[in-house]
Design an enzyme around this catalytic site. Structure first.
Site, PDB file in Angstrom:
ATOM      1  N   GLY A  54       0.701  -1.297   0.048  1.00  0.00           N
ATOM      2  CA  GLY A  54      -0.060  -0.021   0.097  1.00  0.00           C
ATOM      3  C   GLY A  54       0.740   1.236  -0.086  1.00  0.00           C
ATOM      4  O   GLY A  54       2.108   1.291  -0.657  1.00  0.00           O
ATOM      5  N   GLU A  55       0.574   2.279   0.758  1.00  0.00           N
ATOM      6  CA  GLU A  55       1.110   3.621   0.688  1.00  0.00           C
ATOM      7  C   GLU A  55       1.394   4.328  -0.549  1.00  0.00           C
ATOM      8  O   GLU A  55       2.027   5.316  -0.518  1.00  0.00           O
ATOM      9  CB  GLU A  55       2.426   3.346   1.532  1.00  0.00           C
ATOM     10  CG  GLU A  55       2.473   2.705   2.715  1.00  0.00           C
ATOM     11  CD  GLU A  55       4.089   2.332   3.358  1.00  0.00           C
ATOM     12  OE1 GLU A  55       4.866   2.984   2.516  1.00  0.00           O
ATOM     13  OE2 GLU A  55       3.952   1.761   4.442  1.00  0.00           O
ATOM     14  N   GLY A  56       0.927   3.651  -1.788  1.00  0.00           N
ATOM     15  CA  GLY A  56       0.913   4.430  -2.944  1.00  0.00           C
ATOM     16  C   GLY A  56       2.292   3.847  -3.645  1.00  0.00           C
ATOM     17  O   GLY A  56       2.764   4.540  -4.523  1.00  0.00           O
TER      18      GLY A  56
END
Length: 340
Positions: free
Chosen positions: A304-306
């Site tokens: 995640g987190e971009g």
């Protein structure tokens, strides 16, 4: 946005009136591409990416102000023991982002990307989707509107990411509601759920979709009933980018679920988007296929987190640089086979 009868009305109007690609910018980019010092198609998807940038930005392909926007939210469904981490980790990770200590920070530095973090009422988790809607229509619409502000200040490439303990459960529920199948088709380990915890996660998704089944024909109802604040905000950001002609890179499983809401509402809603990567979450490739997309990267990531979108931004920047910086056959004094 104007005030109308119901909170979702403005979004329904926007989704019906989305701008299309800029055909003049696309034609100009294609004309230049034919003159660059390479055989036609030799740069493969880099050429496609450059054309995509032109079509959806309305100008020659370039990336000067890329931005990664991370939206963080907490979920009432986490109370069912579906993840090995407590919801407090969401706030702790937001603080880690702010301190520069997360993986996304390092990737942003490497590729010279801007980074914004949005804390979405982390002290107030959404409703438990197994027995109540995640959000009211008013709260969901307000959160979408907040997400639209992610592009304030300007950007020419938006990378969408998230943080939220329990949100792969939310993504699985959205995909099950939109596409059908079995809960097991869409539920994966997320941040490390296995054994009995994974069984609880599957059951939570199955129960949630069954509980809301009479209201899931409307994609925006799917969003408010089964989604979360970060999901709603990502949907709003993607929609705002389309209106403002900003190309978008979508990150992993959760961000793809937010995008899926928009495509379910308008089949062309994601034409300005690319999928940055296919994650290690088992349902992600299936979800990408439903969107009719091909991811740029496949690195087995599931953080995640971009992070996947940010890595893909490096490729997009390279595509734009090749298109803008390569010499033409005439400039380089190289014979162009197409003229002989």
């Amino acid at each position: 946005m104007t005030v109308t009868g119901l909170p979702f009305d403005d979004f329904r109007t926007l989704l019906k009136e989305l701008p299309g690609p800029d055909t003049h910018a696309l034609a100009a980019a294609r004309a230049r591409d034919r003159q660059l010092t390479k055989p036609p198609g030799a740069l493969g998807r880099l050429e496609e990416i450059a054309m995509w940038l032109a079509a959806w930005s309305g100008r020659s392909p370039q990336v000067n102000r890329p931005l990664v926007a991370i939206f963080a939210g907490n979920h009432g469904v986490a109370r069912h023991g579906i993840t090995p981490y407590p919801p407090s980790v969401t706030q702790q990770m937001v603080e880690n982002f702010a301190a520069g200590g997360a993986a996304i920070n390092q990737i942003c530095v490497t590729h010279d990307l801007g980074l914004k973090i949005f804390d979405l009422a982390l002290d107030y988790p959404t409703g438990d989707i197994t027995c109540e809607p995640a959000l009211s229509e008013r709260d969901c619409a307000a959160t979408m509107a907040f997400g639209m502000e992610a592009i304030a200040g300007g950007t020419d490439l938006l990378c969408i990411g998230e943080m939220g303990i329990g949100n792969t459960t939310i993504a699985a529920a959205i995909n099950l509601a939109l596409y059908g199948g079995e809960a097991e088709d869409w539920v994966g380990p997320g941040t490390g759920s296995d054994g009995e915890m994974l069984k609880r996660k599957i059951e939570a998704v199955r129960t949630a979709v069954a509980f809301h089944r009479d209201h899931l024909s409307d994609p925006l109802e799917v969003l408010r009933r089964l989604g979360g604040r970060e999901i709603a905000a990502m949907a709003g950001a993607i929609l705002a980018a389309r209106v403002e002609r900003i190309p978008v890179l979508i990150d992993g499983y959760v961000a793809t679920a937010a995008a899926a809401i928009l495509k379910a509402a308008n089949p062309s809603a994601l034409d300005h988007c690319l999928i940055g990567h296919v994650s290690g979450e088992p349902g992600h490739l299936r979800a990408i296929d439903k969107l009719g997309k091909t991811p740029l990267l496949a690195l087995g990531m599931r953080l995640g987190e971009g992070t996947g979108a940010a890595l893909a931004a490096g490729i997009v920047k390279a595509a734009a640089a090749c298109h803008a910086g390569m010499a033409t056959f005439e400039q380089a004094g190289v014979t162009n086979s197409s003229t002989h």
